[in-house]
Design an enzyme around this catalytic site. Structure first.
Site, short mmCIF file in Angstrom:
data_model
loop_
_atom_site.label_atom_id
_atom_site.label_comp_id
_atom_site.label_asym_id
_atom_site.label_seq_id
_atom_site.Cartn_x
_atom_site.Cartn_y
_atom_site.Cartn_z
N GLY A 45 -5.47 1.69 -0.04
CA GLY A 45 -4.49 1.09 -0.94
C GLY A 45 -4.81 -0.37 -1.18
O GLY A 45 -5.55 -1.00 -0.43
N GLY A 66 -6.41 4.87 2.54
CA GLY A 66 -5.96 5.76 1.48
C GLY A 66 -7.08 6.60 0.90
O GLY A 66 -6.82 7.68 0.36
N GLU A 89 -6.31 0.63 9.95
CA GLU A 89 -5.04 -0.03 9.63
C GLU A 89 -4.51 -0.96 10.72
O GLU A 89 -3.84 -1.95 10.42
CB GLU A 89 -3.98 1.03 9.29
N ASP A 125 -2.01 5.96 7.97
CA ASP A 125 -1.01 6.70 7.18
C ASP A 125 -1.68 7.66 6.21
O ASP A 125 -2.82 8.06 6.41
CB ASP A 125 -0.09 5.71 6.46
#
Length: 374
Positions: free
Chosen positions: A79, A127, A150, A158
Site C-alpha cells: 500500500g 499489499g 510491516e 495484513d
C-alpha cells in the site's frame, strides 16, 4: 458493462486492463512508486475482477507489475504508505476505506472463480503479497524478493498476512512476521509462498506470448507459463528451519528475543537479532498474537480481525495520541531519519494490556465493515 467498456487505462493510468482471447491481463503501472496501491487502484482492480468473474470470454486472469528501466523489477511493494501518513494527519476517511476495500479485494482474489496467475517478478511486499497469495498459480524468478515487512513501520502483516503466514510450516510464520525477512525464489517455493519458478531470461518471451500470442482458453494460458518453468534455486534459509522453530516457537515475544539473543555466533543469528531490535516492540507483539490466532481462523474471519487491528493502528493518533504506524512511516518514508521513536521503546517495557487493546472490536454487533465476507 461489457469487456469493451473497460478502458485500457484506469486509476489515471496506474492500472492497465486488457483482454487477449480468453485471458484477462491486469498490469499495476505505477513504477515510480514501486506499483504501490492507492484507493483508486484498489477500486479499479475490484471493478475489473468482478466484471471478468461474470464474463464468459475471460477464462483466466494474469496479474503483473510494470517494470522499471534498468532497475530491479517490481510486482507491488504494498500500500501507499505516504498516503497513509498524509491521510492520518488529515483525518481523511479514505484511509479507512482503503483498508476495508483492500481486504475485500484480497478475499475476492482468494475466491475468484477462474484461474488467476500472479507474475511475482521482483519486489513483492505487503499489499503485493496480499494480491499474489490469493492467486491459483504464483510465479517467481531469481529477481523475486518476497516479504511482509510491516513491523518495520509499526504496522502488522495484513491483507490476509496473518492467515497465509499462519499456514506456513512450523513457526516460520512468526519468524517472517516479526523480522520482516525477505525471501528469494527458492525459499518462497520451498515454504509454499510461490508455486513455479521461471528464470528471468524467460520473462520477456513469456510476457510477449501472454500479451500477443493467441490465448484461446485457460489451459493454454497455464501451459504458456508452465512450459518455461524450471526447478527453483536452493532455499537459502532451509538449513535454519529447526532453529527457526525453536527460536520463534517460544511462548511470547520476550522469550523469543531472549532465545535469539542467546543464539548468536553466526551471521544468520546476528541478522535476526538486528531485525528484531529495529522493529516496533508493540507491533511485533501484536503480529505474533495475530499469526497465532489466525491459525484457528478462516480467511474471512482473519481479514475481519486484521481490519480491527488496522483501525486500532490509527485510532490513537485520531484521538491525539501516539501511533506506532504514523511514527514508523515518518521515520522510514517522510523524514527518512530511520530513527523511529517507538512507544514503548523496548520489549521489556511492553504491557500485555496494550497488545490486547488492539484486538478490541470497535464496531457494534453487525457493524463491522467486512461483516459481509463469506
Amino acid at each position: 458493462m461489457t469487456n469493451e467498456a473497460i478502458p485500457s487505462l484506469l486509476s489515471g493510468g496506474h492500472i492497465r486492463a486488457s483482454v487477449n482471447g480468453a485471458l484477462g491481463l491486469i498490469t499495476l503501472a505505477r513504477p515510480e512508486a514501486m506499483n504501490a496501491l492507492s484507493v483508486a487502484m484498489v477500486r479499479d482492480l475490484t471493478q475489473v475482477l468482478k466484471h471478468w468473474a461474470q464474463h464468459p470470454q475471460v477464462q483466466a486472469v494474469v496479474l503483473m507489475g510494470q517494470g522499471r528501466d534498468a532497475q530491479t523489477p517490481v510486482f507491488c511493494a504494498g500500500g501507499d504508505i505516504r498516503f497513509f501518513h498524509r491521510a492520518a494527519l488529515a483525518r481523511d476517511p479514505d484511509l479507512a476505506a482503503f483498508f476495508t476495500e483492500e481486504y475485500a479485494l484480497s478475499h475476492l482474489i482468494h475466491h475468484f472463480p477462474k484461474p488467476t496467475i500472479a507474475l511475482m517478478d521482483g519486489v513483492v511486499m505487503g499489499g503485493g503479497m496480499g494480491l499474489a497469495q490469493g492467486a491459483k498459480l504464483r510465479v517467481v524468478s531469481e529477481r523475486s524478493r518476497l516479504a511482509m515487512p510491516e513491523t518495520q513501520i509499526g504496522f502488522f502483516p495484513d491483507v490476509g498476512g496473518g492467515w497465509f503466514l499462519g499456514q506456513l510450516p512450523g513457526h516460520v510464520g512468526e519468524w517472517l512476521a516479526l523480522t520482516g525477512q525477505t525471501l528469494g525464489a527458492g525459499d518462497a517455493v520451498e515454504l509454499g509462498l510461490a508455486d513455479v519458478f521461471v528464470p528471468a531470461q524467460e520473462w520477456d518471451a513469456l510476457l510477449d506470448r501472454l500479451q500477443g500470442a493467441p490465448q484461446p482458453h485457460a489451459e493454454h494460458v497455464v501451459a504458456t507459463v508452465m512450459e518455461r518453468a524450471e526447478l527453483a534455486p536452493d532455499a537459502e534459509h532451509l538449513a535454519h528451519r529447526a532453529r527457526i522453530d525453536r527460536l520463534f516457537g517460544q511462548a511470547d515475544l520476550g522469550s523469543i528475543l531472549n532465545a535469539v539473543s542467546a543464539d548468536q555466533g553466526d551471521a544468520w543469528g546476528s541478522d535476526v537479532l538486528q531485525q528484531l531490535q529495529h522493529n516496533s516492540p508493540l507491533m511485533m507483539a501484536v503480529s505474533l498474537a495475530l499469526v497465532r490466532r489466525a491459525r484457528r481462523l478462516g480467511l474471512a474471519d482473519c481479514l475481519r480481525l486484521e481490519r480491527v487491528l488496522a483501525h486500532q493502528c490509527f485510532a490513537s493518533h485520531q484521538a491525539g495520541g501516539h501511533s506506532e504506524t504514523v511514527e514508523g512511516i515518518r521515520a522510514l518514508a517522510v523524514d527518512k531519519d530511520r530513527m523511529p521513536r517507538w512507544q514503548p521503546p523496548t520489549v521489556a517495557d511492553l504491557k500485555a494490556s496494550a497488545v490486547e487493546a488492539f484486538f478490541a472490536d470497535p464496531w457494534p454487533t453487525g457493524g463491522h465493515p467486512l461483516a459481509g465476507l463469506a
